[in-house]
Enzyme design. Structure first.
Site, short mmCIF file in Angstrom:
data_model
loop_
_atom_site.label_atom_id
_atom_site.label_comp_id
_atom_site.label_asym_id
_atom_site.label_seq_id
_atom_site.Cartn_x
_atom_site.Cartn_y
_atom_site.Cartn_z
CB SER A 142 -1.89 -51.85 5.16
OG SER A 142 -0.75 -52.67 5.53
CE1 TYR A 155 -3.18 -54.66 0.41
CE2 TYR A 155 -1.52 -54.45 1.95
CZ TYR A 155 -2.80 -54.42 1.76
OH TYR A 155 -3.79 -54.40 2.65
#
Length: 235
Positions: A142, A155
């Site tokens: 990501s 995250y």
């Protein structure tokens, strides 16, 4: 274009979102599939649909559980080969997303176990089969692993670690194609959990990112970090 008959892919987190889109594309191209996800019911629904097109084995379970990973490895060995490992299973962590000052350490350990430790452990177990066919490893990452977004510390740091694991694995396993793949924003359940209460219907469908990921597998550029948007733009 059809891939050579008999190729096998293991895709984790394959019952929804990007994972489901990817296995659908692989099935269209004649790949045999092993899929997993935490929730048994949607995984079985995915298996039934895929089985109409290709040989598919589905094993529900938590990728951070060592016993579940052992089940997956055993199933791959029964296929007799592994051409592509796609580490897609992931967890966002708590939602709403806490700042690091308030991040529960038990929750953070859970994020690291799922997003970092499990993909590495599964890859280690499957390297002998991957080496045997000069296979492909794709770790789904990501932009949160490369940018400093408020509220994305848990995250994002896990994806940053996964990026670096991918970089080093590529340097060490030169006979494999090893990629970290950033799919970008997508209209998926995880993205909805990241923005609770917001309308995310304007995000791209995961099918678009799946098309980009399939380009990596088909074209096998040099190992490295690739973004779906760049791959699609160069198509």
């Amino acid at each position: 274009m059809k891939e050579p008959e008999g190729r096998v892919a293991l895709v984790t987190g394959a019952s929804r979102g990007l994972g489901l889109a990817v296995v659908g594309r692989l099935a269209e191209n004649g790949w045999r599939l092993l899929i997993d996800a935490r929730e048994a019911q949607p995984l079985e629904a995915a298996r039934r649909d895929l089985a109409k097109r290709t040989e598919t084995t589905a094993i529900p379970g938590d990728i951070s559980d060592r016993a579940h990973r052992s089940e997956l490895v055993g199933a791959v060995r029964r296929f007799g080969r592994l051409d592509a490992l796609i580490n897609n299973a992931s967890t966002l962590g708590p939602s709403p997303r806490p700042n690091l000052a308030d991040y529960d350490i038990a929750d953070y350990r859970r994020v690291l176990e799922v997003n970092v430790v499990a993909p590495l452990a599964l890859t280690q177990d499957l390297l002998p089969l991957l080496r045997g066919v000069s296979g492909t490893v794709i770790n789904v990452t990501s932009d949160a692993g490369r940018e400093q977004y408020e509220g994305w510390g848990g995250y994002g740091s896990s994806k940053s670690a996964l990026d670096q694991i991918t970089n080093i694995l590529a340097a060490e396993e030169t006979g494999l194609s090893v990629y970290s793949f950033d799919p970008g924003d997508m209209n998926t359940r995880m993205h909805q959990e990241a923005f609770p209460g917001e309308d995310i219907s304007d995000r791209p469908d995961p099918e678009e990112s799946a098309s980009a990921l399939l380009r990596l597998i088909a074209q096998r550029p040099p190992s490295g970090h690739y973004r779906a948007s760049d791959l699609l733009a160069s198509a």
